[in-house]
Design a protein around this motif. Structure first.
Motif, mmCIF file in Angstrom:
data_model
loop_
_atom_site.group_PDB
_atom_site.id
_atom_site.type_symbol
_atom_site.label_atom_id
_atom_site.label_comp_id
_atom_site.label_asym_id
_atom_site.label_seq_id
_atom_site.Cartn_x
_atom_site.Cartn_y
_atom_site.Cartn_z
ATOM 1 N N ARG A 114 65.237 16.609 -1.132
ATOM 2 C CA ARG A 114 66.706 15.743 -0.304
ATOM 3 C C ARG A 114 67.737 15.539 -1.162
ATOM 4 N N VAL A 115 67.913 16.469 -2.229
ATOM 5 C CA VAL A 115 69.049 16.428 -3.217
ATOM 6 C C VAL A 115 70.454 16.782 -2.280
ATOM 7 N N THR A 116 71.210 15.788 -2.828
ATOM 8 C CA THR A 116 72.403 15.952 -2.564
ATOM 9 C C THR A 116 73.812 16.025 -3.392
ATOM 10 N N ASP A 117 74.601 16.536 -2.853
ATOM 11 C CA ASP A 117 76.065 16.184 -3.271
ATOM 12 C C ASP A 117 76.521 14.917 -3.981
ATOM 13 N N ASN A 136 69.645 25.969 7.842
ATOM 14 C CA ASN A 136 69.247 24.765 7.387
ATOM 15 C C ASN A 136 69.873 23.082 8.529
ATOM 16 N N ASP A 137 69.987 24.060 9.305
ATOM 17 C CA ASP A 137 70.622 22.795 10.206
ATOM 18 C C ASP A 137 69.567 23.572 12.038
ATOM 19 N N ALA A 138 69.524 22.871 11.627
ATOM 20 C CA ALA A 138 68.329 22.574 13.396
ATOM 21 C C ALA A 138 69.213 23.485 14.071
ATOM 22 N N GLN A 139 70.474 24.008 15.156
ATOM 23 C CA GLN A 139 70.888 24.880 15.333
ATOM 24 C C GLN A 139 71.283 26.078 14.905
ATOM 25 N N GLY A 140 71.245 26.198 14.069
ATOM 26 C CA GLY A 140 71.638 28.225 13.325
ATOM 27 C C GLY A 140 72.779 28.173 12.692
ATOM 28 N N VAL A 141 74.161 27.052 12.632
ATOM 29 C CA VAL A 141 75.593 27.371 12.655
ATOM 30 C C VAL A 141 76.079 27.548 11.512
ATOM 31 N N ASP A 142 75.270 26.462 10.883
ATOM 32 C CA ASP A 142 75.944 26.703 9.183
ATOM 33 C C ASP A 142 75.567 28.005 9.407
ATOM 34 N N ASN A 143 77.583 28.543 8.599
ATOM 35 C CA ASN A 143 77.421 29.807 8.441
ATOM 36 C C ASN A 143 77.304 29.909 7.134
ATOM 37 N N TRP A 144 77.083 29.442 5.979
ATOM 38 C CA TRP A 144 76.371 29.133 4.759
ATOM 39 C C TRP A 144 75.343 29.674 4.449
ATOM 40 N N SER A 145 74.092 28.717 5.499
ATOM 41 C CA SER A 145 72.579 29.470 4.875
ATOM 42 C C SER A 145 72.127 30.181 6.006
ATOM 43 N N ALA A 146 73.068 30.199 7.222
ATOM 44 C CA ALA A 146 72.190 31.288 8.886
ATOM 45 C C ALA A 146 72.187 32.570 7.590
ATOM 46 N N TYR A 170 60.521 22.451 4.314
ATOM 47 C CA TYR A 170 60.196 24.379 3.508
ATOM 48 C C TYR A 170 61.672 24.605 3.475
ATOM 49 N N ILE A 171 61.124 25.729 2.400
ATOM 50 C CA ILE A 171 62.496 26.057 2.082
ATOM 51 C C ILE A 171 62.865 27.537 3.660
ATOM 52 N N SER A 172 64.040 27.071 3.685
ATOM 53 C CA SER A 172 65.064 27.698 4.862
ATOM 54 C C SER A 172 65.608 29.044 4.493
ATOM 55 N N THR A 173 66.204 29.256 3.966
ATOM 56 C CA THR A 173 66.648 30.523 3.263
ATOM 57 C C THR A 173 67.286 30.338 1.694
ATOM 58 N N MET A 174 67.036 31.719 1.476
ATOM 59 C CA MET A 174 67.188 32.079 0.130
ATOM 60 C C MET A 174 67.739 32.734 -0.694
ATOM 61 N N GLY A 175 68.221 33.073 -1.538
ATOM 62 C CA GLY A 175 69.176 33.893 -2.094
ATOM 63 C C GLY A 175 70.509 34.019 -1.743
ATOM 64 N N ALA A 176 70.933 32.907 -0.998
ATOM 65 C CA ALA A 176 72.514 32.502 -0.378
ATOM 66 C C ALA A 176 73.319 32.858 -1.403
ATOM 67 N N ALA A 221 67.571 26.854 0.411
ATOM 68 C CA ALA A 221 68.519 25.577 0.823
ATOM 69 C C ALA A 221 66.731 25.249 2.290
ATOM 70 N N PRO A 222 66.500 23.585 1.252
ATOM 71 C CA PRO A 222 65.364 23.401 2.164
ATOM 72 C C PRO A 222 65.931 23.091 3.756
ATOM 73 N N GLY A 223 65.391 22.909 4.808
ATOM 74 C CA GLY A 223 65.426 23.121 6.452
ATOM 75 C C GLY A 223 65.277 22.054 6.593
ATOM 76 N N ALA A 224 65.511 21.951 8.005
ATOM 77 C CA ALA A 224 66.273 20.324 8.157
ATOM 78 C C ALA A 224 65.474 20.005 9.003
ATOM 79 N N PRO A 225 65.115 18.678 8.955
ATOM 80 C CA PRO A 225 64.121 17.851 9.483
ATOM 81 C C PRO A 225 63.837 17.678 10.761
ATOM 82 N N ARG A 226 62.644 17.087 11.817
ATOM 83 C CA ARG A 226 62.943 16.880 12.578
ATOM 84 C C ARG A 226 64.055 16.547 13.329
ATOM 85 N N MET A 227 64.299 17.071 15.090
ATOM 86 C CA MET A 227 65.334 16.083 15.081
ATOM 87 C C MET A 227 65.189 16.027 16.982
#
Length: 820
Positions: free
Chosen positions: A303-306, A118-128, A781-787, A805-811
């Motif tokens: 775009r729901v957040t905590d 769910n981030d552009a670099q793919g480094v969020d270890n929760w969602s990778a 779009y939806i990126s990660t599913m089933g985390a 987990a929704p995917g990241a927007p244009r960056m």
């Protein structure tokens, strides 16, 4: 970003159309791999005096093909070698991406491979999240210079995520075994293949690299590397590097920060041997993105957040919601507490080191031995309503508490292998032993109360170590001893034919002790599994392959293998571990538990010429005793059970073609089809669900990938596009996430020989500028599913379960790199 709700359609299939213009589609058509050989017949593996006709033939074959490819395409090429289907991704290809990008994201461009984050670099270890031919990342092996990295998943219990083991700039290449073979790889999870990371060696000449990148959402990436060059006549050399990656979250308030130190020392011994040492320190602190449910996506958008906003108002909102006072926008939604929480994050520190001796004993015999150690301390946090747990009371009187999983890993191991060449045979044999101690506690920490709108103390800080819990919620202590051995022989009766046979033996025993389940939170008499253990014993796991190059440019191969997955470990209700359940649940299921196994049968053909390269890869996998986490309830305190979902049958094919119509222009296309279905209906909590012949969760049946790249003098440009088909969210397939298109763009320009402009600049060998745009069309779009696990069906609450987990927007990203 504007909020764009996802409308629900007939059959509860979540659908959204993301148009892609015909012009863009035409330019994003692209290819599957042409290829870089990743066999063990490298210069380092083979003594100079040994002649291996089949390896030499392959090398000449690859050179002829690669000479006509755009340079970056060389790195994503797949070449099938006698030990199975192997592909490689090299640093040259990785360097075209946003600096600091997870190499697995580049790997995701290969046919049959899907990477989500769910981030552009793919480094969020929760969602990778990585899938390869239907297998999820916990079923794929991973090593770094031979050192096992375990299951590279969130809250890894026997290793660490590759991005925390080595900076992406220091990865020389990744060799990918796409079948269950790879018997020499030190892994007990490679049911669906193995990833072998290779670190780059120190350079022979003193030099270095300085790189700085900037991007959207305050993204910064810094990398320094110093190479000592050869320090003496024996050739001693080393490198040391520092990496820092820091970015704000693209939605909500929070930060994702990581810093890392790598070092490698190489000491040549004679002409063909060496001793090397590698060290890694990784320090990660990340706010995690909010998981969402299909119902929330339909009603509130992606775009729901905590509630964290850096101030007291967000915290006050979180306490109000915890007491049942919800925002008006939540009206009509069930499971309102799961819509958002105050915050959640990850704090993790890893130390990894290894010492390797790679020795040419004779001209025909080579011996390698590696000893390694790894330590990890982590905290994964959630600010949760105390009402999620029975009788939990925060000492401050707050309706919230910080719930923190605090895993700890201490593991040591050694592996040793010998390779011997005689006549037409290349023989290999080796062993691997590891002891892994894993602690899995979860604790509750006090947070301030809010009285009359005033926070009674300091706001909770997600990033940073928490101390002094007011209660322990659960704990388990795992101790695992693993031993594997392998033997293999590659026989080449004639120059263009290689026959391979090998097998692997696995013996792994896990014992669980110190089990504690707090009865105040989980009910009187509740007990977690403790004082129990399971053993995985498989003395013979065969691997057979044939590789035949029958005409110039033509190659045919067959690969057949069996492998096993040892039992997973984790905290209570946090994965598909058979130990992470109550004592009664374990007692009732232990007799029926069997380790997961998989037979994979693969065959393929490839053709390579100066203008075109094409490949077909077909496979069938019979996956038995698949253990799956089936989840309901809240994401903070899930009601999870581990079910044996029986067999899974996968039949798939990858077809790809690369065309080089003119010099330095490469046009690549690939199509992947995977019919991966459950063989049985599933019964959970006494309810039968119709899952037979239903596509597996989280992985699409169809994928398309394309890439157009061109190099002109010192400039390189590419545009890629891919389509990920619809994916099942529920096991019965009555809730799906829609397919989507994604496109990315990159441009790079290199200035060399700067001394001709100014002698003072002659110290700079190359100056490289790059621009990258990710998610070019700003697709939702939806990126990660089933985390957080997958639900069974609509009837069991699939629409309200938050594990998407929704995917990241244009960056946009720009960088400058100086090489000295």
């Amino acid at each position: 970003m504007d909020r764009q709700p996802f409308p629900a359609s007939i059959g509860y299939v979540m659908r959204r159309t993301f148009p892609l213009s015909k012009a863009l589609l035409a330019t994003t058509i692209m290819a599957t791999a042409v290829c870089h050989e990743a066999s063990a017949a490298s210069k380092k593996v083979q003594p100079k005096a040994v002649s291996r006709p089949h390896a030499t033939s392959s090398s000449r074959h690859d050179s002829a093909v690669n000479a006509n490819l755009a340079p970056e395409e060389i790195s994503v090429q797949s070449h099938y070698v006698p030990r199975g289907a192997i592909a490689s991704v090299t640093q040259k290809r990785m360097a075209l991406e946003v600096p600091g990008t997870n190499p697995l994201k580049v790997l995701g461009e290969m046919p049959g491979v899907m990477f989500q984050g769910n981030d552009a670099q793919g480094v969020d270890n929760w969602s990778a999240q990585l899938f390869m031919h239907g297998f999820q990342q916990s079923e794929i092996g991973a090593t770094l210079d031979g050192i096992p990295l375990g299951e590279f998943t969130y809250r890894n219990y026997n290793g660490l995520n590759p991005i925390q083991a080595i900076s992406s700039e220091n990865v020389a290449r990744i060799d990918v075994s796409q079948s269950a073979g790879a018997e020499a790889v030190a892994s007990t999870s490679n049911l669906g293949g193995a990833l072998q990371y290779r670190s780059s060696d120190p350079k022979d000449k003193m030099g270095g690299v300085v790189s700085q990148s900037f991007g959207s959402y305050d993204a910064y990436h810094t990398f320094f590397r110093f190479d000592s060059g050869r320090l003496n006549k024996t050739g001693t050399k080393f490198f040391a590097s520092y990496m820092r990656n820091d970015t704000a979250q693209w939605k909500g308030y929070g930060e994702q920060f990581m810093q890392q130190v790598n070092a490698k020392l190489v000491q040549p011994v004679g002409d063909s041997s060496e001793i090397s040492a590698f060290f890694d320190w990784s320090d990660l602190h990340q706010n995690n993105y909010q998981s969402e449910s299909p119902a929330v996506l339909a009603a509130l958008g992606d775009r729901v957040t905590d509630y964290t906003n850096g101030g007291a108002s967000g915290y006050e909102t979180a306490t109000q919601v915890a007491q049942g006072n919800y925002p008006a926008s939540y009206n009509g939604l069930s499971s309102k507490r799961d819509i958002a929480y105050y915050d959640g994050g990850t704090n993790q520190v890893d130390y990894l080191g290894g010492l390797k001796a790679d020795l040419a004993i004779t001209n025909h015999l080579r011996w390698t031995t590696t000893a390694y150690g790894h330590g990890e301390e982590a905290q994964t946090t959630w600010t949760a309503p105390t009402s999620e747990y029975s009788n939990m009371v925060d000492p401050s009187g707050s309706p919230l508490a910080e719930v923190i999983k605090e895993p700890m890993i201490r593991r040591f191991g050694i592996m040793s292998a010998a390779h011997y060449d005689i006549a037409h045979n290349h023989l290999g044999a080796g062993v691997w032993y590891e002891n892994n101690h894993y602690e899995s506690p979860m604790n509750a920490y006090a947070v301030p109360n809010v009285v009359n709108g005033v926070v009674q103390g300091q706001l909770p800080q997600t990033l940073g170590k928490w101390t002094d819990p007011f209660a322990q919620m659960f704990n388990q202590s795992y101790n695992t001893n693993t031993f594997t051995a392998f033997f293999q022989d590659t026989y080449s009766p004639i120059r263009n034919l290689s026959l391979h046979f090998g097998f692997k033996s696995v013996l792994s025993t896990t014992r669980v002790g110190n089990g504690f389940l707090n009865p105040n939170f989980y009910g009187a008499g509740a007990q977690i599994a403790s004082g129990v253990g399971l053993t995985t014993s498989k003395p013979f796991l065969p691997h057979i392959s044939v590789d035949w190059r029958f005409l110039p440019g033509h190659e045919f191969f067959i690969d057949i293998s069996e492998n096993v997955h040892t039992y997973a470990e984790s905290g209570y209700h946090l994965s598909n571990s058979p130990f992470a359940v109550t004592q009664s649940a374990y007692n009732s299921s232990a007799a029926a538990l069997h380790p997961e196994t998989a037979w994979t049968y693969a065959a393929g053909y490839r053709y390579s010429s100066q203008i075109i390269s094409a490949s077909v890869y077909g496979y069938r996998t019979n996956f038995q005793n698949r253990l799956q986490q089936v989840t309901s309830g809240s994401i903070i305190n899930p009601q999870s059970v581990v079910e044996n979902v029986g067999g899974v049958t996968m039949n798939g094919v990858d077809v790809g073609v690369t065309v080089n119509p003119i010099r330095n222009l490469a046009l690549t296309n690939s199509i992947s089809y995977d019919h991966a279905v459950y063989d049985n209906n599933i019964s959970s909590a006494g309810i039968a669900y119709n899952t037979k012949n239903v596509q597996i969760v989280n992985y699409p049946r169809f994928m398309y990938k394309g890439r157009l790249s061109y190099e002109w003098h010192n400039a390189t440009a590419y545009i890629d596009g891919n389509y990920i088909g619809a994916r099942n969210y529920s096991y019965t397939g009555d809730v799906k996430m829609p397919g989507y298109w994604m496109a990315n763009l990159g441009i790079q320009y290199k200035l060399s020989n700067l001394g001709k402009y100014d002698k003072k600049l002659s110290v700079v060998k190359n100056l490289i500028f790059s621009l990258n745009i990710t998610n070019l069309t700003n697709t939702h779009y939806i990126s990660t599913m089933g985390a957080n696990g997958n639900p069974m069906s609509i009837s069991s609450g699939a629409l309200t379960y938050a594990s998407l987990a929704p995917g990241a927007p244009r960056m946009f990203f720009g960088s400058i790199r100086a090489e000295f």
